[in-house]
Write a protein that holds these residues in place. Structure first.
Motif, PDB file in Angstrom:
ATOM      1  N   ARG A  44     -48.218  31.683   8.004  1.00  0.00           N
ATOM      2  CA  ARG A  44     -48.130  30.282   8.422  1.00  0.00           C
ATOM      3  C   ARG A  44     -48.100  30.157   9.939  1.00  0.00           C
ATOM      4  O   ARG A  44     -48.821  29.346  10.519  1.00  0.00           O
ATOM      5  CB  ARG A  44     -46.891  29.637   7.810  1.00  0.00           C
ATOM      6  CG  ARG A  44     -46.740  28.165   8.185  1.00  0.00           C
ATOM      7  CD  ARG A  44     -45.462  27.587   7.619  1.00  0.00           C
ATOM      8  NE  ARG A  44     -45.201  26.259   8.151  1.00  0.00           N
ATOM      9  CZ  ARG A  44     -44.028  25.646   8.063  1.00  0.00           C
ATOM     10  NH1 ARG A  44     -43.005  26.234   7.468  1.00  0.00           N
ATOM     11  NH2 ARG A  44     -43.849  24.435   8.582  1.00  0.00           N
ATOM     12  N   ILE A  45     -47.275  30.966  10.595  1.00  0.00           N
ATOM     13  CA  ILE A  45     -47.118  30.796  12.042  1.00  0.00           C
ATOM     14  C   ILE A  45     -48.352  31.290  12.794  1.00  0.00           C
ATOM     15  O   ILE A  45     -48.793  30.656  13.757  1.00  0.00           O
ATOM     16  CB  ILE A  45     -45.823  31.483  12.549  1.00  0.00           C
ATOM     17  CG1 ILE A  45     -45.500  30.980  13.975  1.00  0.00           C
ATOM     18  CG2 ILE A  45     -45.919  32.985  12.526  1.00  0.00           C
ATOM     19  CD1 ILE A  45     -44.121  31.356  14.437  1.00  0.00           C
ATOM     20  N   PHE A  48     -51.422  28.971  13.400  1.00  0.00           N
ATOM     21  CA  PHE A  48     -51.497  28.016  14.506  1.00  0.00           C
ATOM     22  C   PHE A  48     -52.222  28.590  15.722  1.00  0.00           C
ATOM     23  O   PHE A  48     -52.572  27.858  16.646  1.00  0.00           O
ATOM     24  CB  PHE A  48     -50.085  27.609  14.952  1.00  0.00           C
ATOM     25  CG  PHE A  48     -49.313  26.832  13.919  1.00  0.00           C
ATOM     26  CD1 PHE A  48     -49.818  25.666  13.371  1.00  0.00           C
ATOM     27  CD2 PHE A  48     -48.060  27.272  13.497  1.00  0.00           C
ATOM     28  CE1 PHE A  48     -49.104  24.947  12.426  1.00  0.00           C
ATOM     29  CE2 PHE A  48     -47.337  26.559  12.560  1.00  0.00           C
ATOM     30  CZ  PHE A  48     -47.851  25.394  12.019  1.00  0.00           C
ATOM     31  N   ARG A  50     -54.655  30.234  18.551  1.00  0.00           N
ATOM     32  CA  ARG A  50     -56.017  30.090  19.023  1.00  0.00           C
ATOM     33  C   ARG A  50     -56.309  31.193  20.045  1.00  0.00           C
ATOM     34  O   ARG A  50     -55.401  31.645  20.751  1.00  0.00           O
ATOM     35  CB  ARG A  50     -56.238  28.711  19.667  1.00  0.00           C
ATOM     36  CG  ARG A  50     -56.080  27.548  18.686  1.00  0.00           C
ATOM     37  CD  ARG A  50     -57.197  27.558  17.643  1.00  0.00           C
ATOM     38  NE  ARG A  50     -57.091  26.442  16.700  1.00  0.00           N
ATOM     39  CZ  ARG A  50     -56.464  26.510  15.534  1.00  0.00           C
ATOM     40  NH1 ARG A  50     -55.838  27.628  15.174  1.00  0.00           N
ATOM     41  NH2 ARG A  50     -56.434  25.461  14.725  1.00  0.00           N
ATOM     42  N   LEU A 127     -49.943  30.771  20.994  1.00  0.00           N
ATOM     43  CA  LEU A 127     -49.171  29.894  20.117  1.00  0.00           C
ATOM     44  C   LEU A 127     -48.534  28.814  20.974  1.00  0.00           C
ATOM     45  O   LEU A 127     -47.697  29.107  21.833  1.00  0.00           O
ATOM     46  CB  LEU A 127     -48.080  30.684  19.382  1.00  0.00           C
ATOM     47  CG  LEU A 127     -48.531  31.518  18.186  1.00  0.00           C
ATOM     48  CD1 LEU A 127     -47.392  32.401  17.699  1.00  0.00           C
ATOM     49  CD2 LEU A 127     -49.022  30.634  17.058  1.00  0.00           C
ATOM     50  N   GLU A 128     -48.939  27.586  20.781  1.00  0.00           N
ATOM     51  CA  GLU A 128     -48.412  26.485  21.577  1.00  0.00           C
ATOM     52  C   GLU A 128     -47.008  26.114  21.107  1.00  0.00           C
ATOM     53  O   GLU A 128     -46.685  26.167  19.913  1.00  0.00           O
ATOM     54  CB  GLU A 128     -49.322  25.263  21.462  1.00  0.00           C
ATOM     55  CG  GLU A 128     -50.732  25.495  21.994  1.00  0.00           C
ATOM     56  CD  GLU A 128     -50.775  25.638  23.509  1.00  0.00           C
ATOM     57  OE1 GLU A 128     -49.759  25.329  24.165  1.00  0.00           O
ATOM     58  OE2 GLU A 128     -51.827  26.051  24.035  1.00  0.00           O
ATOM     59  N   ARG A 129     -46.180  25.711  22.062  1.00  0.00           N
ATOM     60  CA  ARG A 129     -44.791  25.375  21.773  1.00  0.00           C
ATOM     61  C   ARG A 129     -44.681  24.257  20.732  1.00  0.00           C
ATOM     62  O   ARG A 129     -43.836  24.317  19.836  1.00  0.00           O
ATOM     63  CB  ARG A 129     -44.065  24.969  23.059  1.00  0.00           C
ATOM     64  CG  ARG A 129     -42.568  24.746  22.876  1.00  0.00           C
ATOM     65  CD  ARG A 129     -41.883  24.520  24.219  1.00  0.00           C
ATOM     66  NE  ARG A 129     -40.442  24.543  24.052  1.00  0.00           N
ATOM     67  CZ  ARG A 129     -39.687  23.467  23.839  1.00  0.00           C
ATOM     68  NH1 ARG A 129     -40.269  22.268  23.769  1.00  0.00           N
ATOM     69  NH2 ARG A 129     -38.391  23.562  23.686  1.00  0.00           N
ATOM     70  N   ARG A 130     -45.529  23.254  20.834  1.00  0.00           N
ATOM     71  CA  ARG A 130     -45.434  22.122  19.920  1.00  0.00           C
ATOM     72  C   ARG A 130     -45.646  22.546  18.467  1.00  0.00           C
ATOM     73  O   ARG A 130     -45.102  21.936  17.549  1.00  0.00           O
ATOM     74  CB  ARG A 130     -46.451  21.046  20.300  1.00  0.00           C
ATOM     75  CG  ARG A 130     -47.894  21.495  20.208  1.00  0.00           C
ATOM     76  CD  ARG A 130     -48.872  20.375  20.522  1.00  0.00           C
ATOM     77  NE  ARG A 130     -50.254  20.828  20.430  1.00  0.00           N
ATOM     78  CZ  ARG A 130     -50.936  21.314  21.446  1.00  0.00           C
ATOM     79  NH1 ARG A 130     -50.359  21.392  22.641  1.00  0.00           N
ATOM     80  NH2 ARG A 130     -52.194  21.722  21.285  1.00  0.00           N
ATOM     81  N   ASP A 131     -46.459  23.594  18.256  1.00  0.00           N
ATOM     82  CA  ASP A 131     -46.700  24.075  16.902  1.00  0.00           C
ATOM     83  C   ASP A 131     -45.565  24.967  16.406  1.00  0.00           C
ATOM     84  O   ASP A 131     -45.194  24.931  15.229  1.00  0.00           O
ATOM     85  CB  ASP A 131     -48.015  24.862  16.847  1.00  0.00           C
ATOM     86  CG  ASP A 131     -49.228  23.992  17.137  1.00  0.00           C
ATOM     87  OD1 ASP A 131     -49.209  22.820  16.728  1.00  0.00           O
ATOM     88  OD2 ASP A 131     -50.172  24.489  17.769  1.00  0.00           O
ATOM     89  N   VAL A 132     -45.030  25.792  17.314  1.00  0.00           N
ATOM     90  CA  VAL A 132     -44.074  26.812  16.896  1.00  0.00           C
ATOM     91  C   VAL A 132     -42.665  26.258  16.714  1.00  0.00           C
ATOM     92  O   VAL A 132     -41.931  26.693  15.827  1.00  0.00           O
ATOM     93  CB  VAL A 132     -44.072  27.978  17.912  1.00  0.00           C
ATOM     94  CG1 VAL A 132     -43.056  29.042  17.526  1.00  0.00           C
ATOM     95  CG2 VAL A 132     -45.452  28.590  18.005  1.00  0.00           C
ATOM     96  N   PHE A 135     -41.740  25.114  13.335  1.00  0.00           N
ATOM     97  CA  PHE A 135     -41.573  26.253  12.439  1.00  0.00           C
ATOM     98  C   PHE A 135     -40.218  26.927  12.653  1.00  0.00           C
ATOM     99  O   PHE A 135     -39.511  27.258  11.696  1.00  0.00           O
ATOM    100  CB  PHE A 135     -42.704  27.252  12.666  1.00  0.00           C
ATOM    101  CG  PHE A 135     -42.543  28.545  11.916  1.00  0.00           C
ATOM    102  CD1 PHE A 135     -42.951  28.653  10.600  1.00  0.00           C
ATOM    103  CD2 PHE A 135     -41.979  29.651  12.536  1.00  0.00           C
ATOM    104  CE1 PHE A 135     -42.806  29.842   9.907  1.00  0.00           C
ATOM    105  CE2 PHE A 135     -41.821  30.837  11.850  1.00  0.00           C
ATOM    106  CZ  PHE A 135     -42.239  30.938  10.529  1.00  0.00           C
TER     107      PHE A 135
END
Length: 241
Positions: A44-45, A48, A50, A127-132, A135
């Motif tokens: 899952r993580i 996110f 790229r 991994l962008e902060r807003r995505d992580v 989680f």
């Protein structure tokens, strides 16, 4: 799509389902931060993430620039350094494939605490902060592993500062060569300038000891790299004996 990381220009690519990206995601999933999570949580993580690519010598981010997340090295090497107002530089770490960096900004959303520069052509997973953060809020185990990783890096930085303060230059040099060859086999591909910055010395003073070690057949310099021939001898030097 072109994006700016700090003041470095990188090409941001929405990760296609290619074998390269899949292998990169596997590498990130096995990083010290994520490898102890449940497989579903890891998938899952890393979903996110790229990819971004940087040319050798290109700035990835600068100290004081906005921190937006953490990165994992898929290919190449990244130098983490701190500049002084006088234009000098100390190398804090060299990030190898499979390792992550930028975790502090991921946690607090603050500015970058050091410079990051591509030592070689690099491919990174970002991994962008807003995505992580969303989680992490629901996964305390990941938070604990992130804290553990940060503590390990803090210990390494503290040890490096102690070495510069208390060890003589040849002992510092030997210790760094031993540590780097644990990762890279018997070759250290840092330039002599980069190695000098990493050990807190000058090229001129360092060359004296490299020359002595070449005569003793501890090392050989070939193709711009240092190849360690006798790591046991360097380990003895590193211990200050």
């Amino acid at each position: 799509m072109i994006s700016v990381a700090g003041l470095g220009l990188g090409v941001s690519v929405p990760a296609p389902q290619s074998s390269t990206v899949a292998a990169g995601r596997d590498s990130m999933a096995q990083s010290s931060l994520l490898r102890h999570l449940e497989p579903a949580a890891r998938r899952r993580i890393v979903g996110f993430a790229r990819t971004r690519r940087y040319a050798a010598g290109e700035t990835i981010f600068l100290k004081g620039s906005a921190g937006t997340g953490m990165m994992a090295v898929l290919r190449g090497r990244v130098r983490i350094s701190a500049p002084s107002r006088q234009g000098k530089e100390i190398v804090l770490n060299v990030i190898e494939p499979g390792e992550v960096f930028g975790e502090i900004a991921l946690l607090d959303g603050g500015d970058r605490s050091a410079d990051a520069t591509a030592l070689t052509d690099c491919e990174l997973l970002v991994l962008e902060r807003r995505d992580v953060m969303a989680f992490l809020e629901t996964n305390p185990k990941a938070c604990l592993k992130l804290l553990e990783t940060l503590c390990q890096k803090l210990r390494r930085t503290t040890e490096q500062v102690e070495d510069i303060l208390f060890l003589e230059l040849p002992h510092r040099m030997a210790k760094v060569l031993v540590r780097l060859t644990r990762k890279d086999g018997d070759r250290v591909t840092l330039s002599q300038r980069e190695l000098a910055n990493l050990v807190g010395g000058t090229r001129e003073s360092m060359n004296k000891y490299l020359g002595a070690w070449k005569r003793e057949r501890y090392i050989v310099v070939e193709d711009g790299a240092i190849r360690v021939l006798d790591r046991g001898a360097l380990e003895v030097v590193a211990e200050g004996e």
